[in-house]
Design an enzyme around this catalytic site. Structure first.
Site, PDB file in Angstrom:
ATOM      1  N   ASP A 122      10.293  13.049  13.771  1.00  0.00           N
ATOM      2  CA  ASP A 122      10.071  12.990  12.316  1.00  0.00           C
ATOM      3  C   ASP A 122       8.592  13.206  12.015  1.00  0.00           C
ATOM      4  O   ASP A 122       7.994  12.492  11.211  1.00  0.00           O
ATOM      5  CB  ASP A 122      10.568  11.649  11.758  1.00  0.00           C
ATOM      6  CG  ASP A 122      10.734  11.688  10.230  1.00  0.00           C
ATOM      7  OD1 ASP A 122      10.770  12.793   9.661  1.00  0.00           O
ATOM      8  OD2 ASP A 122      10.825  10.616   9.613  1.00  0.00           O
ATOM      9  N   VAL A 125       0.817  -1.221   0.000  1.00  0.00           N
ATOM     10  CA  VAL A 125       0.000   0.000   0.000  1.00  0.00           C
ATOM     11  C   VAL A 125       0.846   1.265   0.000  1.00  0.00           C
ATOM     12  O   VAL A 125       0.331   2.364  -0.178  1.00  0.00           O
ATOM     13  CB  VAL A 125      -0.981   0.056   1.199  1.00  0.00           C
ATOM     14  CG1 VAL A 125      -2.039  -1.037   1.078  1.00  0.00           C
ATOM     15  CG2 VAL A 125      -0.254  -0.057   2.534  1.00  0.00           C
ATOM     16  N   GLY A 126       2.125   1.126   0.196  1.00  0.00           N
ATOM     17  CA  GLY A 126       2.946   2.337   0.180  1.00  0.00           C
ATOM     18  C   GLY A 126       4.421   2.016   0.271  1.00  0.00           C
ATOM     19  O   GLY A 126       4.816   0.956   0.768  1.00  0.00           O
ATOM     20  N   LYS A 127       5.203   2.946  -0.266  1.00  0.00           N
ATOM     21  CA  LYS A 127       6.659   2.794  -0.215  1.00  0.00           C
ATOM     22  C   LYS A 127       7.238   4.067   0.349  1.00  0.00           C
ATOM     23  O   LYS A 127       6.863   5.166  -0.068  1.00  0.00           O
ATOM     24  CB  LYS A 127       7.204   2.631  -1.639  1.00  0.00           C
ATOM     25  CG  LYS A 127       7.220   1.221  -2.155  1.00  0.00           C
ATOM     26  CD  LYS A 127       8.049   1.195  -3.445  1.00  0.00           C
ATOM     27  CE  LYS A 127       8.334  -0.179  -3.955  1.00  0.00           C
ATOM     28  NZ  LYS A 127       7.279  -0.952  -4.472  1.00  0.00           N
ATOM     29  N   LYS A 174       4.882  -3.187   8.100  1.00  0.00           N
ATOM     30  CA  LYS A 174       5.949  -2.350   7.563  1.00  0.00           C
ATOM     31  C   LYS A 174       7.194  -3.214   7.465  1.00  0.00           C
ATOM     32  O   LYS A 174       7.648  -3.777   8.466  1.00  0.00           O
ATOM     33  CB  LYS A 174       6.170  -1.139   8.468  1.00  0.00           C
ATOM     34  CG  LYS A 174       7.196  -0.184   7.907  1.00  0.00           C
ATOM     35  CD  LYS A 174       7.067   1.178   8.533  1.00  0.00           C
ATOM     36  CE  LYS A 174       8.120   2.115   8.003  1.00  0.00           C
ATOM     37  NZ  LYS A 174       7.943   3.469   8.485  1.00  0.00           N
ATOM     38  N   TYR A 219      12.727   4.012   2.972  1.00  0.00           N
ATOM     39  CA  TYR A 219      13.466   2.912   3.600  1.00  0.00           C
ATOM     40  C   TYR A 219      12.683   1.614   3.699  1.00  0.00           C
ATOM     41  O   TYR A 219      12.977   0.782   4.533  1.00  0.00           O
ATOM     42  CB  TYR A 219      13.897   3.314   5.007  1.00  0.00           C
ATOM     43  CG  TYR A 219      14.827   4.481   5.050  1.00  0.00           C
ATOM     44  CD1 TYR A 219      16.190   4.305   4.851  1.00  0.00           C
ATOM     45  CD2 TYR A 219      14.340   5.765   5.295  1.00  0.00           C
ATOM     46  CE1 TYR A 219      17.057   5.383   4.893  1.00  0.00           C
ATOM     47  CE2 TYR A 219      15.199   6.854   5.352  1.00  0.00           C
ATOM     48  CZ  TYR A 219      16.559   6.652   5.145  1.00  0.00           C
ATOM     49  OH  TYR A 219      17.402   7.721   5.199  1.00  0.00           O
ATOM     50  N   GLY A 220      11.650   1.463   2.916  1.00  0.00           N
ATOM     51  CA  GLY A 220      10.932   0.197   3.014  1.00  0.00           C
ATOM     52  C   GLY A 220       9.538   0.285   2.432  1.00  0.00           C
ATOM     53  O   GLY A 220       9.187   1.264   1.758  1.00  0.00           O
TER      54      GLY A 220
END
Ligand code: ATP
Ligand code: MG
Length: 358
Positions: A185, A63-65, A84, A68-69
């Site tokens: 972050d 579902v997402g990039k 994740k 870093y992964g």
């Protein structure tokens, strides 16, 4: 009093193997989310159960990039979960996030719910998984690209993010307590949108913890730094006092102000709305360098633009005042998360009053 568990001072592989836990046969999903089923010190399940859960998951779709992964939607006993998968380049973030979730009781409606962490070895490469609640609406960044808000949905989101951050920042004493945590972050990509219109804060891979009784500052050992676009001036010009926990909270507040600005731009007033843009879109290129950001934020002391239309909407006007107080050059002048939460609650109440008066 809470202290960092010595557990993670061991190699994680050893730790998992050494813990003896009676595994109940049919754990259901409610147990997963139930406080009574934690290992006692952290937000998660006992470690062996975490491993068992992880290995019963089937991965459905990516579902997402991130840098870093990848994040996958997975299935565990009929329930969607988010997995994740950290790249080995970012193993320190996996380790830190796992450590924080397992040593601190972090159950809050505005903090992403942790389920399990797992490390496996496949053909001599290490796979690092972090399993959390799945939020099908994705990140706030994704959401704001496609959707606009009205004043009340904007406030609901803003208040939920401020509440999540206030919970991270506060130290709670006692057996159900937690150390103060700063995120480091915070950005719209690290905030997820829930179906009830509230948000939750994700990605604790860079977080630092503070224990007041011993004045211990636990900064972990992740060499990664936050996202440049969201960096506060004192991080960019390296004047930040790294030995003082308050400094880290103030850096989070700077970033929170930027997220409030992203929300306000997508909030319709008098039929007008701005298109989605990231903070400093008009001042730096798309993948800004440290130097690009430093020039804009420290040297020129630029701040995100406040569109004229915000001044004729009571909610957006109050939000604008609030964000400006997150952006003082002097970190100690910035508002606290608790103050922002209280002010947003007041703005929300006065909006309700306007609505009932009409
Ligand atoms: N719990 C979750 N439920 C649903 N979607 C998620 C969840 N966590 C992450 N995602 C999706 O996966 C994407 C990638 O997340 P990831 O944290 O890997 O990178 P990022 O924060 O978007 O960017 P970067 O790490 O490069 O700054 C997110 O933007 C979001 O769309
Ligand atoms: Mg992220």
């Amino acid at each position: 009093m809470l202290h960092t568990s010595s557990f993670f001072k061991l190699k994680p592989q050893d730790s998992f193997g050494n813990v003896f836990i009676q595994l109940t046969e049919n754990i259901n999903t409610n147990d997963l989310l139930d406080h009574s089923c934690t290992s006692g010190s952290g937000s998660g399940l006992p470690f062996l159960v975490q491993r068992t859960v992880a290995r019963q998951i089937t991965l459905n779709e990516c579902v997402g990039k991130g840098r870093y992964g990848e994040v996958w939607r997975g299935q565990w006993q009929g329930e969607s979960v988010a997995v994740k998968i950290f790249s080995s380049r970012d193993e320190k973030s996996w380790f830190r996030e796992t450590e924080i979730y397992n040593t601190v009781l972090l159950r809050h409606e505005n903090i992403l719910g942790f389920i399990a962490s797992d490390m496996t070895s496949r053909n001599s490469s290490t796979q690092l998984w972090l399993i959390t609640h799945f939020h099908e609406m994705g990140s706030l960044y994704d959401y704001l690209q496609l959707s606009t808000l009205d004043a009340s949905s904007c406030l609901r989101m803003a208040l939920s993010i401020a509440s999540g951050l206030a919970h991270l920042h506060v130290e709670i004493f006692g057996t159900q307590g937690k150390p103060a945590i700063s995120h480091r972050d915070l950005k719209s990509k690290n905030i997820l949108v829930q179906k009830n219109g509230q948000c939750c804060i994700a990605d604790l891979g860079l977080a630092v913890m503070h224990f007041q009784d011993t004045n211990e500052l636990d900064v972990g050992n992740n060499p990664k730094v936050g996202t440049k676009r969201y960096m506060a001036p004192e991080v960019l010009d390296d004047s930040i006092q790294m030995d003082c926990f308050e400094s880290f909270k103030r850096v989070d507040i700077w970033a929170l102000g930027l997220v409030l600005w992203e929300l306000a731009r997508r909030t319709v007033s008098n039929g007008i709305v701005e298109e989605y843009k990231p903070p400093f879109h008009d001042a730096v290129p798309s993948d800004p360098s440290f130097e690009d950001m430093k020039k804009v934020v420290c040297v020129d002391q630029q701040r995100p633009n406040i569109p004229n239309r915000w001044f004729s909407d009571p909610t957006l006007l109050s939000m604008a005042k609030l964000m400006k107080e997150c952006w003082y050059q002097n970190p100690s002048a910035r508002l606290t998360a608790l103050r922002i939460k209280k002010t947003l609650t007041k703005i929300d109440n006065s909006l309700d009053k306007i609505k009932t008066d009409i």
